[in-house]
Design a protein around this motif. Sequence first.
Motif, PDB file in Angstrom:
ATOM      1  N   ILE A 196       0.839  -1.206   0.000  1.00  0.00           N
ATOM      2  CA  ILE A 196       0.000   0.000   0.000  1.00  0.00           C
ATOM      3  C   ILE A 196       0.873   1.255   0.000  1.00  0.00           C
ATOM      4  CG2 ILE A 196      -1.641   1.322   1.392  1.00  0.00           C
ATOM      5  CD1 ILE A 196      -2.826  -1.342   2.324  1.00  0.00           C
ATOM      6  N   VAL A 197       1.878   1.291   0.895  1.00  0.00           N
ATOM      7  CA  VAL A 197       2.751   2.467   0.974  1.00  0.00           C
ATOM      8  C   VAL A 197       3.546   2.627  -0.328  1.00  0.00           C
ATOM      9  CG1 VAL A 197       4.692   3.477   2.215  1.00  0.00           C
ATOM     10  CG2 VAL A 197       2.884   2.321   3.477  1.00  0.00           C
ATOM     11  N   SER A 198       4.034   1.530  -0.882  1.00  0.00           N
ATOM     12  CA  SER A 198       4.799   1.603  -2.130  1.00  0.00           C
ATOM     13  C   SER A 198       3.928   2.090  -3.283  1.00  0.00           C
ATOM     14  CB  SER A 198       5.387   0.227  -2.442  1.00  0.00           C
ATOM     15  OG  SER A 198       6.065   0.245  -3.672  1.00  0.00           O
ATOM     16  N   HIS A 199       2.676   1.605  -3.324  1.00  0.00           N
ATOM     17  CA  HIS A 199       1.766   2.038  -4.383  1.00  0.00           C
ATOM     18  C   HIS A 199       1.485   3.526  -4.266  1.00  0.00           C
ATOM     19  CE1 HIS A 199      -1.898   0.698  -6.955  1.00  0.00           C
ATOM     20  NE2 HIS A 199      -1.034   1.440  -7.632  1.00  0.00           N
TER      21      HIS A 199
ATOM     22  N   SER B 283       4.864  16.396  -0.684  1.00  0.00           N
ATOM     23  CA  SER B 283       4.322  17.616  -0.076  1.00  0.00           C
ATOM     24  C   SER B 283       3.758  17.368   1.321  1.00  0.00           C
ATOM     25  CB  SER B 283       3.208  18.190  -0.974  1.00  0.00           C
ATOM     26  OG  SER B 283       3.703  18.486  -2.256  1.00  0.00           O
ATOM     27  N   GLY B 284       3.144  16.200   1.527  1.00  0.00           N
ATOM     28  CA  GLY B 284       2.486  15.949   2.802  1.00  0.00           C
ATOM     29  C   GLY B 284       3.413  15.474   3.896  1.00  0.00           C
ATOM     30  N   LEU B 285       4.560  14.883   3.534  1.00  0.00           N
ATOM     31  CA  LEU B 285       5.487  14.390   4.539  1.00  0.00           C
ATOM     32  C   LEU B 285       6.631  15.377   4.727  1.00  0.00           C
ATOM     33  CD1 LEU B 285       5.760  10.624   3.504  1.00  0.00           C
ATOM     34  CD2 LEU B 285       4.217  11.655   5.186  1.00  0.00           C
ATOM     35  N   SER B 286       7.222  15.319   5.899  1.00  0.00           N
ATOM     36  CA  SER B 286       8.390  16.156   6.146  1.00  0.00           C
ATOM     37  C   SER B 286       9.567  15.676   5.299  1.00  0.00           C
ATOM     38  CB  SER B 286       8.754  16.131   7.631  1.00  0.00           C
ATOM     39  OG  SER B 286       9.132  14.823   8.028  1.00  0.00           O
ATOM     40  N   LEU B 287      10.566  16.522   5.171  1.00  0.00           N
ATOM     41  CA  LEU B 287      11.701  16.171   4.320  1.00  0.00           C
ATOM     42  C   LEU B 287      12.434  14.942   4.848  1.00  0.00           C
ATOM     43  CD1 LEU B 287      13.086  19.771   3.708  1.00  0.00           C
ATOM     44  CD2 LEU B 287      11.641  18.406   2.192  1.00  0.00           C
ATOM     45  N   GLU B 288      12.622  14.864   6.139  1.00  0.00           N
ATOM     46  CA  GLU B 288      13.304  13.703   6.720  1.00  0.00           C
ATOM     47  C   GLU B 288      12.473  12.444   6.574  1.00  0.00           C
ATOM     48  OE1 GLU B 288      15.339  12.364  10.990  1.00  0.00           O
ATOM     49  OE2 GLU B 288      14.198  14.249  10.802  1.00  0.00           O
ATOM     50  N   ALA B 289      11.156  12.550   6.785  1.00  0.00           N
ATOM     51  CA  ALA B 289      10.296  11.381   6.649  1.00  0.00           C
ATOM     52  C   ALA B 289      10.227  10.907   5.200  1.00  0.00           C
ATOM     53  CB  ALA B 289       8.892  11.706   7.166  1.00  0.00           C
ATOM     54  N   TYR B 290      10.170  11.843   4.247  1.00  0.00           N
ATOM     55  CA  TYR B 290      10.129  11.456   2.836  1.00  0.00           C
ATOM     56  C   TYR B 290      11.419  10.753   2.432  1.00  0.00           C
ATOM     57  CZ  TYR B 290       9.860  11.835  -2.229  1.00  0.00           C
ATOM     58  OH  TYR B 290       9.850  11.545  -3.577  1.00  0.00           O
TER      59      TYR B 290
ATOM     60  N   ALA C  44      13.673   3.337   2.639  1.00  0.00           N
ATOM     61  CA  ALA C  44      13.091   2.073   3.089  1.00  0.00           C
ATOM     62  C   ALA C  44      12.502   1.287   1.933  1.00  0.00           C
ATOM     63  CB  ALA C  44      12.016   2.344   4.144  1.00  0.00           C
ATOM     64  N   LEU C  45      11.909   1.989   0.974  1.00  0.00           N
ATOM     65  CA  LEU C  45      11.303   1.285  -0.156  1.00  0.00           C
ATOM     66  C   LEU C  45      12.342   0.835  -1.175  1.00  0.00           C
ATOM     67  CD1 LEU C  45       8.150   3.508  -0.782  1.00  0.00           C
ATOM     68  CD2 LEU C  45       8.240   1.263   0.308  1.00  0.00           C
ATOM     69  N   GLU C  46      13.470   1.479  -1.225  1.00  0.00           N
ATOM     70  CA  GLU C  46      14.498   1.135  -2.217  1.00  0.00           C
ATOM     71  C   GLU C  46      15.673   0.393  -1.610  1.00  0.00           C
ATOM     72  OE1 GLU C  46      15.627   4.772  -3.984  1.00  0.00           O
ATOM     73  OE2 GLU C  46      13.678   5.082  -5.005  1.00  0.00           O
ATOM     74  N   GLU C  47      15.651   0.042  -0.334  1.00  0.00           N
ATOM     75  CA  GLU C  47      16.774  -0.623   0.305  1.00  0.00           C
ATOM     76  C   GLU C  47      16.897  -2.056  -0.206  1.00  0.00           C
ATOM     77  OE1 GLU C  47      18.536  -1.434   4.801  1.00  0.00           O
ATOM     78  OE2 GLU C  47      16.613  -0.419   4.478  1.00  0.00           O
TER      79      GLU C  47
ATOM     80  N   ARG D  63      11.345  -8.148   6.705  1.00  0.00           N
ATOM     81  CA  ARG D  63      12.052  -7.855   7.952  1.00  0.00           C
ATOM     82  C   ARG D  63      12.946  -6.627   7.808  1.00  0.00           C
ATOM     83  NH1 ARG D  63      12.023 -11.848  11.818  1.00  0.00           N
ATOM     84  NH2 ARG D  63      10.965 -13.785  11.223  1.00  0.00           N
ATOM     85  N   VAL D  64      13.587  -6.477   6.647  1.00  0.00           N
ATOM     86  CA  VAL D  64      14.417  -5.287   6.416  1.00  0.00           C
ATOM     87  C   VAL D  64      13.550  -4.035   6.421  1.00  0.00           C
ATOM     88  CG1 VAL D  64      15.838  -4.102   4.716  1.00  0.00           C
ATOM     89  CG2 VAL D  64      16.243  -6.506   5.223  1.00  0.00           C
ATOM     90  N   PHE D  65      12.365  -4.133   5.820  1.00  0.00           N
ATOM     91  CA  PHE D  65      11.465  -2.976   5.785  1.00  0.00           C
ATOM     92  C   PHE D  65      10.968  -2.626   7.186  1.00  0.00           C
ATOM     93  CE2 PHE D  65       7.181  -1.167   5.166  1.00  0.00           C
ATOM     94  CZ  PHE D  65       7.533  -0.032   4.446  1.00  0.00           C
ATOM     95  N   LEU D  66      10.658  -3.642   8.010  1.00  0.00           N
ATOM     96  CA  LEU D  66      10.187  -3.377   9.369  1.00  0.00           C
ATOM     97  C   LEU D  66      11.265  -2.767  10.255  1.00  0.00           C
ATOM     98  CD1 LEU D  66       7.971  -6.486  10.223  1.00  0.00           C
ATOM     99  CD2 LEU D  66       7.226  -4.133   9.848  1.00  0.00           C
ATOM    100  N   SER D  67      12.526  -3.069   9.964  1.00  0.00           N
ATOM    101  CA  SER D  67      13.630  -2.526  10.766  1.00  0.00           C
ATOM    102  C   SER D  67      14.154  -1.199  10.241  1.00  0.00           C
ATOM    103  CB  SER D  67      14.779  -3.532  10.826  1.00  0.00           C
ATOM    104  OG  SER D  67      15.278  -3.802   9.518  1.00  0.00           O
ATOM    105  N   SER D  68      13.515  -0.653   9.212  1.00  0.00           N
ATOM    106  CA  SER D  68      13.989   0.600   8.630  1.00  0.00           C
ATOM    107  C   SER D  68      13.684   1.772   9.555  1.00  0.00           C
ATOM    108  CB  SER D  68      13.319   0.825   7.265  1.00  0.00           C
ATOM    109  OG  SER D  68      11.911   0.946   7.443  1.00  0.00           O
ATOM    110  N   PRO D  69      14.433   2.879   9.469  1.00  0.00           N
ATOM    111  CA  PRO D  69      14.179   4.047  10.330  1.00  0.00           C
ATOM    112  C   PRO D  69      12.802   4.663  10.112  1.00  0.00           C
ATOM    113  CG  PRO D  69      16.375   4.166   9.387  1.00  0.00           C
ATOM    114  CD  PRO D  69      15.679   3.038   8.685  1.00  0.00           C
ATOM    115  N   TRP D  70      12.254   4.547   8.900  1.00  0.00           N
ATOM    116  CA  TRP D  70      10.925   5.140   8.665  1.00  0.00           C
ATOM    117  C   TRP D  70       9.854   4.421   9.473  1.00  0.00           C
ATOM    118  CZ3 TRP D  70       6.291   3.487   6.303  1.00  0.00           C
ATOM    119  CH2 TRP D  70       5.368   4.501   6.059  1.00  0.00           C
ATOM    120  N   VAL D  71       9.960   3.097   9.632  1.00  0.00           N
ATOM    121  CA  VAL D  71       8.956   2.344  10.376  1.00  0.00           C
ATOM    122  C   VAL D  71       9.153   2.508  11.880  1.00  0.00           C
ATOM    123  CG1 VAL D  71       8.055   0.027  10.832  1.00  0.00           C
ATOM    124  CG2 VAL D  71       8.665   0.688   8.502  1.00  0.00           C
ATOM    125  N   THR D  72      10.387   2.455  12.342  1.00  0.00           N
ATOM    126  CA  THR D  72      10.652   2.495  13.782  1.00  0.00           C
ATOM    127  C   THR D  72      10.684   3.912  14.348  1.00  0.00           C
ATOM    128  OG1 THR D  72      13.024   2.459  13.318  1.00  0.00           O
ATOM    129  CG2 THR D  72      11.932   0.338  13.689  1.00  0.00           C
TER     130      THR D  72
END
Length: 476
Positions: A155-158, A169-176, A182-185, A219-228
């Motif tokens: 869903i997030v990737s789509h 535009s809706g997310l902060s620069l650090e969050a984006y 996280a999606l390209e790792e 598991r890599v996606f769940l351990s990413s800084p964006w999720v945690t």
Amino acid sequence: AFIFPDTLDPTDQESQLFGLTLVRSTEPRLGQAQGPLLASLVRLSLVLLSHLEPSSVLFLQCCSRLKCLFSWTLELIRESVASVGGYSKAFGENTAKLDRLVLAVVLQSHRALSRCSAVLVEIESTPYRKYFASNDSKNRNLKRLLRSTQELQAIVSHAFRSRNDVCRSGLSLEAYESLQMALEEPLPKARRGRKSSSTAGNTRSRSRHESHSKEDAIRVFLSSPWVTGFMDVDSYESNDEERTFSVPEMASNGQNYRNRIASTAGFDAVEALAKESDEMKSELNRCLDIPFEDYLEEQKLWADTDAVRDLEYDGDVNVKTLAGRHKNDLDLSVRQSILRDESTKRRIVAIETKIVEPWKSRLYWKLTSTDRLHRRIVLVYNRNHEDHNEASYELMLGRDREKAEREREERLRKRAEKEKEAAAEEASRRASASSMNQINTSALHEDMAIVDDYNPESSESDMAAAMRAAREGIVP
């Protein structure tokens, strides 16, 4: 099955295409108002996503349905953009409501992914007996959790690839930036697949390799800084109304990151979503109140008729009749209960008299084998029992002392009575003597008065009679 397909396997193209056919304008079962319907369904899915348990079956179903509904929403946005020339900026006039919904889906998916990450760590770091009945149950919950995470990641990737302008535009620069990383790792090298040298079992090894690759990617996606990270929430007060709303940390609100300042589009979108939610609640309450108010108005009009008054009179009569019957029944039940209690008490007293009273009385028993009728009786009354109390020396001395004491008290009483009688006789004699002295004194005074009143002319006989009368106490 029409709204939510039976199978939502991402590898099956038919299920995905079947879900996207709902957004076509030629669908007669939903009509032309597909945008509000999809928005409502997505909102309900987000509410369920925030309350369900991450490793449950319902949570997995909710994630799959949200993925399907979100795909339809993005298709509607593409059709709207195509109708206005092929490009529309984020939160534009034509797609503002749906873009705000896309941002809400990303924010809520982040919150759900954070919960999934925490639950995954807890499940794998504790023994299975703490939360599950068996190891198989733990494995099933773990698989459902990873599958739910895969759906949320899709869903997030789509959303990131289809409406990248909204995320930028809706997310902060650090969050984006964290979301993009996280999606390209890539996967770790230790878990990458290796080519098998043998030809036998290539299919089995290939499927095992694919399953491990998917699990590693999740598991890599769940351990990413964006999720945690980005878990804080700030509360703000609205300017036009007296209400508060919460804004997640990752929503753009003028944050400064690497000498760059983010926009306030995320904050404005969240505020607009909160306002829309309040309006929906007010409209829902109003829609629920309208039928009830109409019903109350009908009841008010109906209550002013003669039929209602007749019903009220009949109801009062029936209530009074039933109340009287109930009171009589209560009185009867109370009387019957009292009679039963008294009968029970009498029965208990009779039984105690027969069983306990003989042992309480001063009767003496003796052992015997049979009676006159040769019946086996163990204990019988001993009417000839002699306790030999009369032969007790101490008892006899006590009785003699008591007898002597009683005789002494009797003598003293008689002596006191005689003294009292003698005193009474003496007092009576003294009283009689005093009265005789008074009489003699009065007679003497009368004789002297007679002598003083003597008349020589009277005869001697008259004077003698007067003196005798005076002596005898007779006044002429």
